[in-house]
Design an enzyme around this catalytic site. Sequence first.
Site, PDB file in Angstrom:
ATOM      1  N   GLY A  51       0.984  -1.262   0.021  1.00 51.43           N
ATOM      2  CA  GLY A  51      -0.068  -0.170  -0.128  1.00 51.43           C
ATOM      3  C   GLY A  51       0.798   1.373   0.079  1.00 51.43           C
ATOM      4  CB  CYS A  78       5.473  -4.030   0.229  1.00 46.29           C
ATOM      5  SG  CYS A  78       6.388  -2.619  -0.039  1.00 46.29           S
ATOM      6  CE1 TYR A  79       1.392   1.130   5.631  1.00 43.16           C
ATOM      7  CE2 TYR A  79      -0.294  -0.608   5.924  1.00 43.16           C
ATOM      8  CZ  TYR A  79       0.362   0.541   6.333  1.00 43.16           C
ATOM      9  OH  TYR A  79      -0.224   1.663   7.224  1.00 43.16           O
ATOM     10  CG  HIS A 167       5.373  -5.694  -4.490  1.00 42.06           C
ATOM     11  ND1 HIS A 167       4.048  -5.653  -3.838  1.00 42.06           N
ATOM     12  CD2 HIS A 167       5.984  -4.589  -4.073  1.00 42.06           C
ATOM     13  CE1 HIS A 167       4.025  -4.210  -3.256  1.00 42.06           C
ATOM     14  NE2 HIS A 167       5.107  -3.941  -3.418  1.00 42.06           N
ATOM     15  CD  GLU A 169       2.350  -8.421  -5.006  1.00 48.01           C
ATOM     16  OE1 GLU A 169       2.047  -7.326  -4.485  1.00 48.01           O
ATOM     17  OE2 GLU A 169       3.188  -9.192  -4.569  1.00 48.01           O
ATOM     18  CG  ASP A 225     -15.102 -10.206 -19.728  1.00 50.84           C
ATOM     19  OD1 ASP A 225     -14.249 -11.191 -19.679  1.00 50.84           O
ATOM     20  OD2 ASP A 225     -14.855  -9.025 -19.340  1.00 50.84           O
ATOM     21  CE  LYS A 367     -11.098 -10.555 -21.098  1.00 43.93           C
ATOM     22  NZ  LYS A 367     -12.298  -9.710 -21.363  1.00 43.93           N
TER      23      LYS A 367
END
Length: 511
Positions: A51, A78-79, A167, A169, A225, A367
């Site tokens: 964040g 991180c945060y 990070h 991710e 979608d 997605k």
Amino acid sequence: MSVLVLDFGSQVTQLIARRVREAGVYCEIVPFNKAEAALAKKPQAIILSGGPASVYQDNAPRAPQAVFEAGVPVLGICYGEMTMCAQLGGAVEGGHNQEFGRADIHLQKKSPLLEGLAESGSEPVWMSHGDKITAIPPGFSVVAVSESSPFAVIADEARRFYGVQFHPEVVHTPRGATLLANFVRTIAGIDAQWNMHAFRAAAVEKIRDQVGKGRVICGLSGGVDSSVAAVLLHEAIGDQLTCIFVDTGLMRAGESDEVVSLFRGHYNIPLIHAEASDLFLGRLAGVSDPEQKRKIIGAAFIDVFDKESHKVGGAEFLAQGTLYPDVIESISATGGPSVTIKSHHNVGGLPDFMKLKLVEPLRELFKDEVRALGRELGLPPAFVGRHPFPGPGLAIRIPGEITAEKLDILRKADTIYLDEIRKAGLYDVIWQAFAVLLPVKTVGVMGDARTYDHVCALRAVTSSDGMTADYYPFEHSFLARTATRIVNEVRGINRVVYDVTSKPPGTIEWE
């Protein structure tokens, strides 16, 4: 719920959930300030996201104390690591060396969190922080350090609490997915049961339970979608479903016919085809501002859809192809911590006057998961793999005023561009490619005549997740061949340029 991600406002929080699901484990994201109900579902593991805040500031975001009392593994990113340290007895300060971009962490001791990483003693990662942990809480030990972070990875193995300063991710941490899989599969001990076959069966039952014998109308845009949502709904409730396809006149060449043919011909799904291009062009006349164009298109869509919905007697439900990123953006727009960096057609919900209950069978999916579900449902591969196309369509690929003439020019150029990409075998390599008709004209010479025509820009980006994007490095021969075809075959264009802009987290559309 298997894994709960508490969002502290990072632009890449969505990627945490994606990586966890890639490990075969279901995961949900909830704003840190709306965590009470989610914690009541007793998640098996909790992840604290990054964040933009600093933990030492007044009113800085904090994790609920219940997170650390739940008796489940907790991973701070991180945060998330910083607030874990601050809340459990460590210290965080500003004014130290910030660390952004690529870095290497160096292993100090073994941990199940880093199993399969740092075999040589170091591991490349992606850092993004301006503050620094200066003391870790009692019970924690240092697992890895970096040049600027003495607490790059910390662990309290007894309580199964972990913190990482980087990070894992993002794709720039090459083996970050392995770290997250270690956390949810090995440390938390969660079985890999998240897959599209299981989701399909559960979603069908959920739709039947929600709808009962009621009638459902589905807003069919022609994109992946809403199309996947429609086929899933039809499997669940059959002829209780009617699709309404609002043809805005802003789609790519031939796409309207493809939609009608697929749903009426192949699937035999009841379909209302509302041709409304004149209405949309009329309302867009003289409008140049991109956000105003989006609002006009959204309002016109609702007007047409509402009119056509009255032809479906007794409809109680409206189905939408809302995805999980749409849900998260909506949360951000209504009190969550994330910064909204693009407008979205799904934010704000339904107009009150429509009096319909929402059915959103894809709201838990990203997605790529929707594409996997489409393949599971048997949709044609070419349809499922089609490049993303925004709701406002070609209107945001024509900066400035929209006219029928400009739409015709752009469709022809875009068709040639995509044709060359397919011939080169690159369509499935590229995440998204499209042509843009720029709001400028240039003087040129074609043969013995001067011309004064439009400039066409070509864009192609690669992305693994749609969150970050980089331009595709075409060979010069490809660009030369494509530009020559566009200039020769499309009247109204005398110059072609290629956009080599990379995009940070956020929209990868033109406007």
